[in-house]
Design an enzyme around this catalytic site. Sequence first.
Site, PDB file in Angstrom:
ATOM      1  N   LYS A   1      29.884  65.024  25.279  1.00 24.32           N
ATOM      2  CA  LYS A   1      30.447  65.267  26.608  1.00 24.32           C
ATOM      3  C   LYS A   1      29.608  66.376  27.254  1.00 24.32           C
ATOM      4  O   LYS A   1      29.988  67.547  27.271  1.00 24.32           O
ATOM      5  CB  LYS A   1      31.931  65.629  26.541  1.00 24.32           C
ATOM      6  CG  LYS A   1      32.601  65.532  27.904  1.00 24.32           C
ATOM      7  CD  LYS A   1      34.104  65.501  27.805  1.00 24.32           C
ATOM      8  CE  LYS A   1      34.763  65.670  29.164  1.00 24.32           C
ATOM      9  NZ  LYS A   1      34.458  64.619  30.132  1.00 24.32           N
TER      10      LYS A   1
HETATM   11  N1  PMP Z   1      34.524  58.437  29.756  1.00 27.31           N
HETATM   12  C1  PMP Z   1      33.957  59.429  30.460  1.00 27.31           C
HETATM   13  C2  PMP Z   1      32.550  59.280  30.929  1.00 27.31           C
HETATM   14  C3  PMP Z   1      34.692  60.589  30.750  1.00 27.31           C
HETATM   15  O1  PMP Z   1      34.145  61.583  31.456  1.00 27.31           O
HETATM   16  C4  PMP Z   1      36.032  60.674  30.324  1.00 27.31           C
HETATM   17  C5  PMP Z   1      36.845  61.893  30.658  1.00 27.31           C
HETATM   18  N2  PMP Z   1      36.683  62.890  29.703  1.00 27.31           N
HETATM   19  C6  PMP Z   1      36.570  59.624  29.584  1.00 27.31           C
HETATM   20  C7  PMP Z   1      35.790  58.513  29.322  1.00 27.31           C
HETATM   21  C8  PMP Z   1      37.968  59.700  29.044  1.00 27.31           C
HETATM   22  O2  PMP Z   1      37.973  60.605  27.968  1.00 27.31           O
HETATM   23  P1  PMP Z   1      39.291  61.408  27.603  1.00 27.31           P
HETATM   24  O3  PMP Z   1      40.363  60.423  27.420  1.00 27.31           O
HETATM   25  O4  PMP Z   1      38.966  62.118  26.333  1.00 27.31           O
HETATM   26  O5  PMP Z   1      39.554  62.338  28.733  1.00 27.31           O
END
Ligand code: PMP
Length: 327
Positions: free
Chosen positions: A179
């Site tokens: 991330k």
């Molecule tokens: N994909 C991307 C590219 C994201 O930025 C996010 C948000 N964090 C998600 C999926 C969803 O991830 P999460 O459920 O951990 O927030």
Amino acid sequence: MVEQLSCADLGIEPELVLPIPEAPFPYLWFSGRVLPWEQPVVHVTTAGWPSIQAVFEGIRGYWNEEQGTLSIFRLPEHLDRFAASMKLMRMQPEITTSELTDAFVDLCRANAPAGDVYLQPLAFLAGVRGGSGPVDSLTPEITITMRPNPSALLSGKSLRACFSSWVRISDDALPPRIKALPNYANSRLAANEARLGGYDVPIFLNRQGKVAESSGSCVFMVRNGAVVTPQATDSILESVTRATLLELVERELGLPVRERPIDRTELYVADEVFLCGTSMEVTPVTEIDGFTIGSGTMGTVTVRIERLYHDVVRGIDTRYIHWLTRT
Ligand code: PMP
């Protein structure tokens, strides 16, 4: 608590200070301490460059009106992913997970919100410049900021999506599993294209031509009674919400869940499509590229999933209270 210093106190001409963004809450957390929002600053030559190797998280805190309490949803899971992102970017934080957990609780208590919030830890290496920078002394600077962010669950909101002409980044170039801030350049290209084309959100295909994810959320479809989502190796972020739903849908709704490659045309003919993520929560997609999905309104399975997710994150469904960190 550190007292607030003015430019005069510091002997800096005010014209040389870039405007400080308006404080969403009075305090942030930086380098082991809760500090006034205005306090930690960086030198102008540092701005931007560390983003190249910066990693972050997006986490929600849900407010319980009756109890007057704020609970952070799945904080340990987000901190695990934060740790994995730091590891992949060769950062070695000195802070322990337990100290970081305390940092979130301390910050929430200091800001004392009376509504839902979004929490964002960010780790960066101050010395990064372009493609170079430190490689052997990799203790990151860590900040945690928070802002008010009311949940949109049960609001009836739905989205119109389009497939993006941009391909999702992949593990052999810019891994979506990390991330990392630079990944969001790919997201921005697609999101801008979608918005300018009159859509709410983009959906990416990966290099193999299969469905990947949206610009900041994961994709699910309901087809022939099963709840289906791309695999963790299909160029997606390993989403905490996705993992939550895979577990909840199977166990609590008794529906079959599948992680498998999804074709573009499968989404067009799916009974239901929805996006999920910390920020996105559970949001139905009712149209893709001019194709109406199902009946064109939120489908019955999505309705059940949204309600379940709502009850879990708000602590109404006490079976999953262990996913909440009380502050
Ligand atoms: N994909 C991307 C590219 C994201 O930025 C996010 C948000 N964090 C998600 C999926 C969803 O991830 P999460 O459920 O951990 O927030």
